[in-house]
Design a protein around this motif. Structure first.
Motif, PDB file in Angstrom:
ATOM      1  N   VAL A  10       4.790 -11.719   8.180  1.00  0.00           N
ATOM      2  CA  VAL A  10       6.173 -12.099   7.929  1.00  0.00           C
ATOM      3  C   VAL A  10       6.850 -10.918   7.239  1.00  0.00           C
ATOM      4  O   VAL A  10       6.485 -10.547   6.123  1.00  0.00           O
ATOM      5  N   VAL A  11       7.835 -10.336   7.918  1.00  0.00           N
ATOM      6  CA  VAL A  11       8.571  -9.192   7.411  1.00  0.00           C
ATOM      7  C   VAL A  11       9.743  -9.689   6.580  1.00  0.00           C
ATOM      8  O   VAL A  11      10.530 -10.515   7.046  1.00  0.00           O
ATOM      9  N   SER A  12       9.870  -9.176   5.355  1.00  0.00           N
ATOM     10  CA  SER A  12      11.009  -9.504   4.489  1.00  0.00           C
ATOM     11  C   SER A  12      11.833  -8.243   4.298  1.00  0.00           C
ATOM     12  O   SER A  12      11.317  -7.231   3.824  1.00  0.00           O
ATOM     13  N   GLY A  13      13.092  -8.332   4.671  1.00  0.00           N
ATOM     14  CA  GLY A  13      13.977  -7.188   4.545  1.00  0.00           C
ATOM     15  C   GLY A  13      14.531  -7.047   3.143  1.00  0.00           C
ATOM     16  O   GLY A  13      14.453  -7.960   2.327  1.00  0.00           O
ATOM     17  N   GLU A  14      15.082  -5.870   2.880  1.00  0.00           N
ATOM     18  CA  GLU A  14      15.772  -5.646   1.614  1.00  0.00           C
ATOM     19  C   GLU A  14      16.974  -6.587   1.549  1.00  0.00           C
ATOM     20  O   GLU A  14      17.346  -7.221   2.532  1.00  0.00           O
ATOM     21  N   VAL A  15      17.608  -6.677   0.407  1.00  0.00           N
ATOM     22  CA  VAL A  15      18.702  -7.611   0.157  1.00  0.00           C
ATOM     23  C   VAL A  15      19.832  -7.476   1.177  1.00  0.00           C
ATOM     24  O   VAL A  15      20.399  -8.475   1.621  1.00  0.00           O
ATOM     25  N   VAL A  95       0.921 -10.844   4.914  1.00  0.00           N
ATOM     26  CA  VAL A  95      -0.143 -10.934   5.909  1.00  0.00           C
ATOM     27  C   VAL A  95      -0.983 -12.148   5.564  1.00  0.00           C
ATOM     28  O   VAL A  95      -1.452 -12.285   4.436  1.00  0.00           O
ATOM     29  N   ASP A  96      -1.163 -13.037   6.533  1.00  0.00           N
ATOM     30  CA  ASP A  96      -1.961 -14.241   6.320  1.00  0.00           C
ATOM     31  C   ASP A  96      -3.016 -14.314   7.411  1.00  0.00           C
ATOM     32  O   ASP A  96      -2.699 -14.247   8.599  1.00  0.00           O
ATOM     33  N   THR A 101      -3.895 -14.558   1.909  1.00  0.00           N
ATOM     34  CA  THR A 101      -2.704 -13.732   2.105  1.00  0.00           C
ATOM     35  C   THR A 101      -2.721 -12.491   1.230  1.00  0.00           C
ATOM     36  O   THR A 101      -3.355 -12.462   0.176  1.00  0.00           O
ATOM     37  N   ILE A 102      -2.005 -11.509   1.719  1.00  0.00           N
ATOM     38  CA  ILE A 102      -1.779 -10.269   0.986  1.00  0.00           C
ATOM     39  C   ILE A 102      -0.340  -9.863   1.294  1.00  0.00           C
ATOM     40  O   ILE A 102       0.122 -10.055   2.420  1.00  0.00           O
ATOM     41  N   GLU A 103       0.367  -9.377   0.292  1.00  0.00           N
ATOM     42  CA  GLU A 103       1.719  -8.876   0.525  1.00  0.00           C
ATOM     43  C   GLU A 103       1.694  -7.370   0.383  1.00  0.00           C
ATOM     44  O   GLU A 103       1.356  -6.849  -0.681  1.00  0.00           O
ATOM     45  N   LEU A 104       2.023  -6.703   1.465  1.00  0.00           N
ATOM     46  CA  LEU A 104       2.104  -5.252   1.450  1.00  0.00           C
ATOM     47  C   LEU A 104       3.512  -4.869   1.039  1.00  0.00           C
ATOM     48  O   LEU A 104       4.481  -5.374   1.591  1.00  0.00           O
ATOM     49  N   GLY A 105       3.608  -4.027   0.052  1.00  0.00           N
ATOM     50  CA  GLY A 105       4.904  -3.584  -0.440  1.00  0.00           C
ATOM     51  C   GLY A 105       4.894  -2.089  -0.647  1.00  0.00           C
ATOM     52  O   GLY A 105       4.039  -1.388  -0.126  1.00  0.00           O
ATOM     53  N   HIS A 106       5.815  -1.626  -1.420  1.00  0.00           N
ATOM     54  CA  HIS A 106       5.932  -0.197  -1.660  1.00  0.00           C
ATOM     55  C   HIS A 106       5.164   0.182  -2.919  1.00  0.00           C
ATOM     56  O   HIS A 106       5.738   0.602  -3.915  1.00  0.00           O
ATOM     57  N   ALA A 107       3.848   0.020  -2.865  1.00  0.00           N
ATOM     58  CA  ALA A 107       2.969   0.385  -3.969  1.00  0.00           C
ATOM     59  C   ALA A 107       2.530   1.834  -3.785  1.00  0.00           C
ATOM     60  O   ALA A 107       2.715   2.419  -2.716  1.00  0.00           O
ATOM     61  N   SER A 108       1.907   2.378  -4.816  1.00  0.00           N
ATOM     62  CA  SER A 108       1.360   3.723  -4.675  1.00  0.00           C
ATOM     63  C   SER A 108       0.197   3.659  -3.686  1.00  0.00           C
ATOM     64  O   SER A 108      -0.382   2.591  -3.447  1.00  0.00           O
ATOM     65  N   ALA A 109      -0.156   4.793  -3.138  1.00  0.00           N
ATOM     66  CA  ALA A 109      -1.255   4.848  -2.170  1.00  0.00           C
ATOM     67  C   ALA A 109      -2.542   4.317  -2.794  1.00  0.00           C
ATOM     68  O   ALA A 109      -3.287   3.566  -2.165  1.00  0.00           O
ATOM     69  N   GLU A 110      -2.785   4.677  -4.053  1.00  0.00           N
ATOM     70  CA  GLU A 110      -3.990   4.233  -4.739  1.00  0.00           C
ATOM     71  C   GLU A 110      -3.992   2.716  -4.952  1.00  0.00           C
ATOM     72  O   GLU A 110      -4.990   2.041  -4.702  1.00  0.00           O
ATOM     73  N   GLN A 111      -2.865   2.175  -5.413  1.00  0.00           N
ATOM     74  CA  GLN A 111      -2.760   0.725  -5.622  1.00  0.00           C
ATOM     75  C   GLN A 111      -2.964  -0.012  -4.302  1.00  0.00           C
ATOM     76  O   GLN A 111      -3.677  -1.011  -4.235  1.00  0.00           O
TER      77      GLN A 111
END
Length: 154
Positions: A10-15, A95-96, A101-111
Protein backbone atom coordinates in the motif's frame (compact mmCIF):
# COMPACT_ATOMS: atom_id res chain seq x y z
CA UNK A 1 10.42 -24.84 -5.54
CA UNK A 2 8.86 -22.94 -2.64
CA UNK A 3 5.16 -22.16 -2.62
CA UNK A 4 4.11 -18.78 -3.97
CA UNK A 5 3.08 -16.08 -1.53
CA UNK A 6 1.10 -12.90 -2.01
CA UNK A 7 2.61 -9.68 -0.74
CA UNK A 8 0.25 -6.73 -0.35
CA UNK A 9 1.73 -3.27 -0.86
CA UNK A 10 0.00 0.00 0.00
CA UNK A 11 1.64 3.20 -1.24
CA UNK A 12 1.01 6.34 0.83
CA UNK A 13 1.75 9.63 -0.85
CA UNK A 14 3.02 12.81 0.72
CA UNK A 15 0.40 15.28 1.97
CA UNK A 16 0.12 17.12 -1.37
CA UNK A 17 -0.34 13.96 -3.51
CA UNK A 18 -3.87 13.56 -4.90
CA UNK A 19 -5.63 10.28 -5.84
CA UNK A 20 -4.74 10.60 -9.53
CA UNK A 21 -1.04 11.09 -8.81
CA UNK A 22 -1.08 8.23 -6.29
CA UNK A 23 -2.67 6.01 -8.93
CA UNK A 24 0.11 6.95 -11.40
CA UNK A 25 2.81 6.28 -8.79
CA UNK A 26 1.28 2.88 -8.06
CA UNK A 27 1.22 2.06 -11.78
CA UNK A 28 4.91 3.01 -12.03
CA UNK A 29 5.76 0.73 -9.10
CA UNK A 30 3.73 -2.09 -10.65
CA UNK A 31 5.71 -1.82 -13.90
CA UNK A 32 9.02 -1.93 -12.01
CA UNK A 33 7.92 -4.95 -9.94
CA UNK A 34 6.98 -6.83 -13.11
CA UNK A 35 10.63 -6.50 -14.19
CA UNK A 36 11.58 -8.78 -11.28
CA UNK A 37 11.09 -12.54 -11.18
CA UNK A 38 7.59 -12.28 -9.66
CA UNK A 39 4.62 -14.35 -10.78
CA UNK A 40 2.15 -11.45 -11.05
CA UNK A 41 1.40 -7.92 -9.84
CA UNK A 42 -2.25 -6.89 -9.67
CA UNK A 43 -3.98 -3.77 -8.51
CA UNK A 44 -5.10 -4.30 -4.93
CA UNK A 45 -8.75 -4.61 -3.95
CA UNK A 46 -10.13 -2.68 -1.05
CA UNK A 47 -12.71 -5.26 -0.02
CA UNK A 48 -15.31 -2.50 0.08
CA UNK A 49 -18.62 -2.67 -1.72
CA UNK A 50 -18.92 -0.50 -4.83
CA UNK A 51 -20.80 2.79 -4.29
CA UNK A 52 -24.53 3.00 -5.11
CA UNK A 53 -25.06 3.13 -8.89
CA UNK A 54 -21.59 1.73 -9.69
CA UNK A 55 -21.09 -1.50 -11.59
CA UNK A 56 -21.02 -4.52 -9.29
CA UNK A 57 -17.64 -5.89 -8.27
CA UNK A 58 -14.77 -5.06 -6.00
CA UNK A 59 -13.48 -1.56 -5.56
CA UNK A 60 -9.86 -1.03 -6.59
CA UNK A 61 -7.90 0.55 -3.75
CA UNK A 62 -5.78 3.43 -5.01
CA UNK A 63 -2.17 2.82 -4.03
CA UNK A 64 -2.61 -0.92 -3.41
CA UNK A 65 -0.88 -3.79 -5.19
CA UNK A 66 -0.91 -7.57 -4.71
CA UNK A 67 2.36 -9.24 -5.73
CA UNK A 68 2.47 -13.01 -6.23
CA UNK A 69 6.00 -14.31 -5.77
CA UNK A 70 8.21 -17.09 -4.56
CA UNK A 71 9.55 -16.38 -1.05
CA UNK A 72 13.11 -16.15 -2.44
CA UNK A 73 12.09 -12.99 -4.34
CA UNK A 74 10.86 -11.12 -1.25
CA UNK A 75 14.18 -9.39 -0.48
CA UNK A 76 14.63 -8.11 -4.07
CA UNK A 77 11.05 -6.81 -4.00
CA UNK A 78 11.70 -4.93 -0.76
CA UNK A 79 14.97 -3.53 -2.16
CA UNK A 80 13.21 -2.36 -5.31
CA UNK A 81 10.42 -0.68 -3.33
CA UNK A 82 12.87 1.18 -1.10
CA UNK A 83 14.96 2.35 -4.08
CA UNK A 84 11.84 3.27 -6.07
CA UNK A 85 10.57 5.48 -3.23
CA UNK A 86 13.60 7.76 -3.43
CA UNK A 87 12.92 11.06 -5.22
CA UNK A 88 9.18 10.37 -5.44
CA UNK A 89 6.42 12.03 -3.41
CA UNK A 90 5.85 8.82 -1.42
CA UNK A 91 5.74 8.87 2.38
CA UNK A 92 5.66 5.09 3.02
CA UNK A 93 4.94 1.76 1.42
CA UNK A 94 3.28 -0.69 3.78
CA UNK A 95 4.19 -4.31 3.03
CA UNK A 96 1.98 -7.10 4.37
CA UNK A 97 2.73 -10.78 3.96
CA UNK A 98 0.93 -13.47 5.91
CA UNK A 99 -0.34 -10.91 8.43
CA UNK A 100 3.09 -9.51 9.19
CA UNK A 101 3.74 -5.94 8.13
CA UNK A 102 6.63 -3.61 7.61
CA UNK A 103 6.46 0.04 6.58
CA UNK A 104 9.24 1.17 4.32
CA UNK A 105 9.95 4.86 4.65
CA UNK A 106 12.75 7.30 4.21
CA UNK A 107 15.07 5.81 6.84
CA UNK A 108 18.84 5.76 6.66
CA UNK A 109 20.35 2.88 4.70
CA UNK A 110 21.58 1.32 7.93
CA UNK A 111 18.20 1.61 9.69
CA UNK A 112 16.37 0.23 6.67
CA UNK A 113 18.76 -2.70 6.29
CA UNK A 114 18.42 -3.67 9.96
CA UNK A 115 14.65 -3.44 9.78
CA UNK A 116 14.33 -5.50 6.60
CA UNK A 117 16.83 -8.09 7.88
CA UNK A 118 14.77 -8.53 11.07
CA UNK A 119 11.55 -8.76 9.05
CA UNK A 120 13.01 -11.40 6.72
CA UNK A 121 14.63 -13.33 9.58
CA UNK A 122 11.13 -13.89 10.94
CA UNK A 123 10.24 -15.68 7.70
CA UNK A 124 13.48 -17.68 7.56
CA UNK A 125 12.96 -19.05 11.06
CA UNK A 126 9.26 -19.72 10.72
CA UNK A 127 8.13 -23.32 10.29
CA UNK A 128 5.28 -24.25 7.91
CA UNK A 129 3.05 -24.88 10.94
CA UNK A 130 3.59 -21.26 11.98
CA UNK A 131 2.19 -19.89 8.77
CA UNK A 132 4.48 -20.40 5.84
CA UNK A 133 7.70 -21.60 4.32
CA UNK A 134 11.08 -20.26 5.39
CA UNK A 135 12.49 -17.58 3.11
CA UNK A 136 15.94 -18.31 1.72
CA UNK A 137 18.52 -15.61 2.34
CA UNK A 138 19.13 -13.54 -0.78
CA UNK A 139 21.69 -10.81 -1.44
CA UNK A 140 21.99 -8.60 1.63
CA UNK A 141 21.32 -4.90 1.78
CA UNK A 142 18.52 -2.47 1.18
CA UNK A 143 18.89 0.96 -0.33
CA UNK A 144 17.75 3.64 2.09
CA UNK A 145 16.78 7.26 2.24
CA UNK A 146 16.78 9.72 5.07
CA UNK A 147 14.23 10.62 7.68
CA UNK A 148 12.23 8.70 10.23
CA UNK A 149 12.80 4.98 10.69
CA UNK A 150 9.98 2.72 9.48
CA UNK A 151 8.05 0.46 11.83
CA UNK A 152 7.59 -3.31 11.96
CA UNK A 153 4.32 -4.74 13.20
CA UNK A 154 3.20 -8.29 13.80
Amino acid sequence: MAAASTVHLVVSGEVDVDQEELDELTTQLRRRLLELDVDDVRLGRSGEVAPEGAKPGEVIAVGALAVSLAPAVLRPVLRLVETWMQNRPVRTVKVDIDGRTIELGHASAEQQERLVDAFLEDFRTRTPAEGGPPVPDAAAGVAGGTGEPPAVQE
